[in-house]
Enzyme design. Sequence first.
Site, PDB file in Angstrom:
ATOM      1  N   SER A 159      -1.807  -3.066   4.937  1.00  0.00           N
ATOM      2  CA  SER A 159      -2.942  -3.922   5.285  1.00  0.00           C
ATOM      3  C   SER A 159      -3.125  -3.957   6.803  1.00  0.00           C
ATOM      4  O   SER A 159      -3.320  -2.908   7.416  1.00  0.00           O
ATOM      5  CB  SER A 159      -2.745  -5.319   4.695  1.00  0.00           C
ATOM      6  N   ASP A 243      -6.505  -3.618  -5.947  1.00  0.00           N
ATOM      7  CA  ASP A 243      -6.428  -4.442  -4.737  1.00  0.00           C
ATOM      8  C   ASP A 243      -7.549  -5.481  -4.755  1.00  0.00           C
ATOM      9  O   ASP A 243      -8.731  -5.138  -4.794  1.00  0.00           O
ATOM     10  CB  ASP A 243      -6.559  -3.548  -3.502  1.00  0.00           C
ATOM     11  N   HIS A 275      -2.977  -5.859  -3.994  1.00  0.00           N
ATOM     12  CA  HIS A 275      -2.808  -5.777  -2.541  1.00  0.00           C
ATOM     13  C   HIS A 275      -1.340  -5.888  -2.123  1.00  0.00           C
ATOM     14  O   HIS A 275      -0.887  -5.139  -1.266  1.00  0.00           O
ATOM     15  CB  HIS A 275      -3.622  -6.875  -1.861  1.00  0.00           C
TER      16      HIS A 275
END
Length: 320
Positions: A159, A243, A275
């Site tokens: 991320s 995600d 995620h």
Amino acid sequence: MASWLKALIYGAGGMAVVGMAALVALQERLVYVPVLPGLARAYAITPARLRLDYEDVWLHSSDGVRLHSWFIKHSPACRGPTILFFQENAGNIAHRLEFVRLMMQRLQCNVFMLSYRGYGESDGYPSQHGIIKDAQAALDHLTQRNDIDTSRIVVFGRSLGGAVGTVLAKNNPDKVSALILENTFTSILDMAGIMLPFLKWFIGGSASSGPKVLNFLVRSPWSTIDIIGQVKQPILFLSGLQDELVPPSHMRILYDKHVEHNRQCMFVDFPSGMHMDTWISGGDRYWRTIQLYLDSKMTLHSQCVTSTYTSDAAKINRIW
């Protein structure tokens, strides 16, 4: 008709004003979340709780900010890779220890975990320019150690950490051997319209077709899409197709942009990966993918790496 148009113009203007106010006042709180709701900023546990051999490392970034980090060394000693891990935007490095424990077990590696400024025990306040300096300080520390193989430093970012790692890899082609990106966004500019949908008409990155009239207000754009084509090292893209925060399409866009300039890359998706749990839902395939990637691109066929991956590594070499 005229009154309707007037109302529409006023409405759009009002949305722009609200968007500008939100960006100016709240953007750092949206991008950086050092403390999870209901939890303290302090580390809930240390690597010792998981019986990991580690040392506290204190660094100073180039602008003088004092940073805390953990160097977790594989035991028994192994001259395998050292992974410089950059976390997501929320919480601190203690929340990633179970992932790191399994990473060390499966990949036979050392791991360096950096607390960004404003996170954990590090001083300062998070910002894009500051965190880039923090990442460089961590890499510079690793390259000066004499207890690791400095030719095998791999950057892993998930991320926000993927955006951090991409900048670091681009700036240090001679120090970073390879890059692994997991569930990373194209840019915060593109994410703004996802986090705050009413902003999508005013903010966007190069992957967006909006007017982008408020882009100048974004202090931490993290435009990974604009620099990933400049990364010279091989990149492994790990994408969770479920995600719920970063659209999986962002990872595919990043891959497509990189492969235009550097074919030393590989894209692997995980159908049930979300995620934060792609490494869990991906199971053995997740870790096997990373191991084969390291084997094929860094020739890590030392005595520390099990031989059960040899045939698959040969297959990966043919693919790459």
